[in-house]
Design an enzyme around this catalytic site. Structure first.
Site, short mmCIF file in Angstrom:
data_model
loop_
_atom_site.label_atom_id
_atom_site.label_comp_id
_atom_site.label_asym_id
_atom_site.label_seq_id
_atom_site.Cartn_x
_atom_site.Cartn_y
_atom_site.Cartn_z
N ARG A 8 0.52 -1.42 -0.39
CA ARG A 8 0.40 0.17 -0.27
C ARG A 8 1.06 1.20 0.07
O ARG A 8 1.95 0.91 0.40
CB ARG A 8 -1.25 -0.25 1.11
CG ARG A 8 -0.36 -0.27 2.98
CD ARG A 8 -1.34 -0.32 3.44
NE ARG A 8 -0.14 -0.29 4.57
CZ ARG A 8 -1.20 0.00 5.84
NH1 ARG A 8 -2.33 -0.76 6.45
NH2 ARG A 8 -0.89 -0.69 7.27
N ASN A 26 -5.48 6.93 4.48
CA ASN A 26 -5.14 6.30 5.96
C ASN A 26 -3.79 6.31 6.28
O ASN A 26 -2.62 6.05 4.88
CB ASN A 26 -5.44 4.96 5.27
CG ASN A 26 -5.16 4.18 6.93
OD1 ASN A 26 -6.00 4.47 7.54
ND2 ASN A 26 -3.98 3.33 6.67
N GLU A 27 -3.50 6.95 7.05
CA GLU A 27 -1.59 7.66 8.35
C GLU A 27 -1.57 8.07 6.65
O GLU A 27 -0.39 8.01 6.06
CB GLU A 27 -1.21 6.38 8.24
CG GLU A 27 -2.48 6.04 9.94
CD GLU A 27 -1.26 4.16 10.48
OE1 GLU A 27 -0.35 4.50 10.03
OE2 GLU A 27 -1.61 4.35 11.65
N GLU A 71 -7.17 4.06 15.42
CA GLU A 71 -6.88 2.49 15.94
C GLU A 71 -6.25 2.94 17.18
O GLU A 71 -5.21 3.08 17.76
CB GLU A 71 -5.78 2.45 14.47
CG GLU A 71 -6.98 2.46 13.25
CD GLU A 71 -6.13 1.81 12.21
OE1 GLU A 71 -4.62 1.58 12.56
OE2 GLU A 71 -5.75 2.68 11.05
N GLU A 97 -1.73 -8.74 7.40
CA GLU A 97 -1.88 -8.65 8.57
C GLU A 97 -2.17 -9.65 9.55
O GLU A 97 -3.52 -9.44 10.48
CB GLU A 97 -2.49 -7.29 8.54
CG GLU A 97 -1.94 -5.91 8.27
CD GLU A 97 -1.99 -5.07 8.66
OE1 GLU A 97 -1.15 -4.12 8.53
OE2 GLU A 97 -3.19 -4.67 8.48
N LYS A 98 -2.43 -11.22 8.98
CA LYS A 98 -2.95 -11.66 9.60
C LYS A 98 -2.80 -12.32 10.67
O LYS A 98 -3.65 -12.82 11.69
CB LYS A 98 -3.39 -13.15 8.83
CG LYS A 98 -1.89 -13.87 8.16
CD LYS A 98 -2.31 -15.48 7.24
CE LYS A 98 -0.96 -15.44 6.68
NZ LYS A 98 -0.14 -13.88 5.38
C1 GAL Z 1 -1.87 1.10 11.30
C2 GAL Z 1 -3.06 0.72 9.80
C3 GAL Z 1 -3.76 -0.16 9.35
C4 GAL Z 1 -2.70 -1.61 9.86
C5 GAL Z 1 -2.68 -1.07 11.64
C6 GAL Z 1 -1.58 -2.49 12.07
O1 GAL Z 1 -1.16 1.93 11.16
O2 GAL Z 1 -3.55 2.52 9.73
O3 GAL Z 1 -3.67 -0.37 8.75
O4 GAL Z 1 -2.16 -1.39 9.38
O5 GAL Z 1 -1.39 -0.33 10.91
O6 GAL Z 1 -0.90 -2.21 13.14
#
Ligand code: GAL
Length: 677
Positions: A127, A165-166, A323, A371-372
């Site tokens: 990404r 996102n970020e 998050e 990210e599983k």
């Molecule tokens: C964040 C991100 C998420 C996910 C998460 C995992 O930085 O916005 O999409 O990747 O980390 O910790």
């Protein structure tokens, strides 16, 4: 152990709700239904209701599904998701999916790929693989944003827009030719005349004078150090470029979806490269992502720092925790799982410091993809798990804390924070590789946390008058305006504590004239004749019993008095800590790296307040509303703590007439019966 909760000033006004369409504290997380068959969505929504979820972020990485080929759209599935959520009374934070352009985009626009500092064109398949200055990317991002805005503007579930996102998370800087061109345009706006740029960058050093704008390049890897002023401007340009991209999306959303606030999730204190203070002025609602440094002991202190910083860039208003994780993440070297109760303490820690939501990455653990192995609200093992039980318990508790929304956090102390100073301090060829911005700020912050205080992070050029004491760790880059402001603050009665390697350069990384610490020399009443960086592991002793490492200086008094001397090391016999009375205030200077108790001792001597009699690991934060005061107490220790305070406890419903126990590992939220607390 007991504490008498101190009396505050006047009750605060209740702020407007952060999200007018959300009834309570936000609870939920990133929801990625596109990773699952449609029948799973029904289970999701049922379980969300069971857990008390009221807000989810949808569509963050769904661009390839929403626009499977250029200009052709498929919103059917998203319509059905939003419908389901709405029927279940779950509000939607709808994302623009622009952090993950589809594969077709890169095939069509290979020129939009990110180029790193070594000049390598980076691959796709993850990404944020795009160049932030790419016109093709910008056009494509604008199109999908418009499509989403037109389609969902009037949707009753839509509560908030989540742009991207970020920003800059993994593509903070691009060194391609398009970026270099955009950098030159940015420089032209900043300097207008090439002579001014040559002056600002000090290009007569190493014969770098530019005769034409076209000669200026992005600061790629070179045989030796590239002009630091050029690098600093490139970092500013890069942060601004991402901000331009956000503003472009925000403007589309405002135009086509009026009245719905727009946010983008920050990575405050983790993403070094985004100047979030400038960004906070552009978002409708500040939101932040935070992940614990899992292996670090007492990592809740860093959590508190990030939360305080987020509230501070939001100007003291509420903010959204967009998050965090229910347990382990998957991207640290060793992804330590959270202990029972830790999830609750973490969420409450953010809430205490101004968050009005506890949202997670992510709702349901992914079976595929990178990210599983990241924890989720609903783990791979399902609902018969500790994590799920803790998630449900948290959801139920948050519903009891509604009245905290809009109340104000009471800060005891100000700490100066500055992104460009961080960037500049850590460029190459500083006097020691052991100089670290975050290390110094964290050390000073930790001293406030251990004193059971709450800190605001402030801009050195802002109004500082509300802080009786202001800490200035590592303000290497100090503008003339900041220096004037800090001097006025002290003259008017403030107490200032400045650490070494502050006040050294101006906004162009040019040393302030007349000797260090240039911009702050008169205010501190000292001249630093020479920096004396220490060898690795070397320590110096002070005559107060403390010891420092990393750094020492040859300090010459010039109006200040010495409060500590060096007993040994390269500055033996000279002043180590100084105090200068100026007007009605005092300016302290600490010329070596003190940590832990040694730093706390000196800060207390300088006037840092502390709440005695509280257990070491008890975190307390005070909030003020129009009618009540609140005390949020989080016990990170393994022994119960007792607070001498009366009021109602919101989580248990208990009423106290004088004493409250905060169980080991537990959290308590006390509402005072009095208007003042
Ligand atoms: C964040 C991100 C998420 C996910 C998460 C995992 O930085 O916005 O999409 O990747 O980390 O910790």
């Amino acid at each position: 152990m007991s504490i008498v909760v101190p009396v505050h000033s006047e009750p605060a006004d209740q702020a407007e709700p952060l999200l007018p369409r959300l009834a309570g504290i936000g609870f939920g997380g990133d929801y990625n239904p596109e990773q699952w068959p449609e029948q799973t969505w029904y289970d999701d929504v049922r379980l969300m209701r069971e857990a008390g979820v009221n807000l989810v972020s949808v569509g963050i990485f769904a661009w390839a599904l929403l626009e499977p080929s250029p200009g052709s759209y498929d919103f059917g599935w998203l319509d059905r998701v939003l419908e389901l959520l709405h029927d279940a009374d779950i509000a939607v934070d709808l994302a623009t999916p622009t952090a993950a352009p589809p594969p077709w985009f890169f095939r069509r626009h290979p020129e939009a790929r990110l180029v790193d500092r070594d000049g390598r064109v980076l691959g796709v398949g993850g990404r944020q693989a795009f160049c932030p200055s790419s016109p093709a990317y910008r056009a494509a991002a604008a199109r999908i944003t418009e499509q989403l805005a037109v389609r969902y503007a009037g949707h009753p579930a839509l509560t908030l827009w989540h742009s991207h996102n970020e920003y800059g998370g993994v593509n903070a800087h691009c060194y391609c030719e398009t970026s270099a061109e955009a950098f030159r345009a940015w420089l032209r706006r900043r300097y207008r005349h090439l002579d001014d740029l040559n002056d600002a960058w000090g290009t007569s050093f190493w014969g770098q004078q530019y005769g034409d704008w076209a000669e200026i390049e992005a600061p790629r890897v070179a045989p030796t150090v590239v002009n630091p002023a050029q690098q600093l401007d490139f970092l500013r340009f890069s942060s601004d470029t991402h901000l331009d991209n956000f503003v472009a999306e925000r403007n589309i959303l405002h135009r086509l979806s009026p009245g719905v606030p727009v946010t983008t999730n920050f990575m405050i204190a983790n993403c070094k490269w985004i100047d979030y203070r400038r960004w906070a002025a552009e978002v409708d609602v500040v939101s932040n992502d935070h992940y614990l440094q899992a292996e670090q002991p007492d990592n809740h202190i860093e959590l508190a720092m990030a939360a305080d910083l987020t509230r501070s860039v939001a100007d003291g208003r509420g903010w959204l925790l967009m998050e965090h994780s229910t347990s382990a993440v998957n991207w640290q070297p060793r992804n330590v799982a959270k202990q029972p109760g830790e999830l609750r303490r973490n969420s409450m820690g953010h809430l205490a410091r101004g968050a009005e939501s506890a949202l997670f990455f992510q709702w349901r653990a992914s079976r595929s993809g990178a990210e599983k192995f990241h924890s989720a609200m609903l783990p791979h093992s399902g609902t018969a798990t500790r994590v799920w039980r803790e998630v449900c318990a948290l959801g139920a508790e948050l519903a009891r804390l509604d009245e905290l929304r809009g109340t104000q956090v009471v800060a005891d102390v100000g700490v100066v924070w500055d992104w460009p100073s961080w960037w500049a301090l850590e460029l190459e060829w500083r006097p020691s590789v052991d100089l670290s911005y975050l290390e110094r700020v964290s050390a000073f912050y930790e001293a406030t946390w251990r004193g059971h205080l709450t800190a605001d992070f402030v801009d050195a050029e802002a109004d500082l008058s509300r802080y009786p004491i202001l800490l200035v760790p590592s303000l290497y880059l100090t503008t003339a305006a900041a220096a004037t402001n800090l001097a006025a603050y002290v003259r008017d009665g403030g107490t200032l504590v400045v650490s070494y390697f502050s006040g050294i350069v101006d906004e162009n990384d040019t040393v302030h004239a007349g000797g260090h610490p240039g911009a702050l020399r008169d205010l501190l009443g000292v001249t630093v004749e020479e920096f004396l960086p220490l060898r690795e592991g070397e320590r110096v002793s002070l005559d107060g019993g403390e010891s420092g490492d990393v750094w020492a200086e040859h300090v010459v008094l010039d109006g200040a008095e010495a409060m500590r001397h060096y007993l040994d090391g390269p500055a033996a016999g000279g002043p180590a800590v100084t105090r200068h009375r100026v007007g009605n205030g005092t300016a302290w200077y600490i010329s070596t790296r003190l940590t832990g108790d040694d730093l706390s001792v000196v800060l207390r001597e300088a006037g840092l307040p502390h709440r005695d009699g509280l257990p070491e690991n008890l975190e307390i934060v005070r909030r003020l509303g129009p009618a009540h005061g609140y005390l949020i107490a989080i016990n990170h220790g393994d022994r119960d703590a007792t607070l001498a305070v009366d009021g109602d406890e919101l989580l248990t419903g208990a009423r106290s007439s004088g004493e409250f126990v905060v169980p080991a590992g537990g959290v308590r939220v006390l509402r005072s019966q009095r208007a003042r607390m």
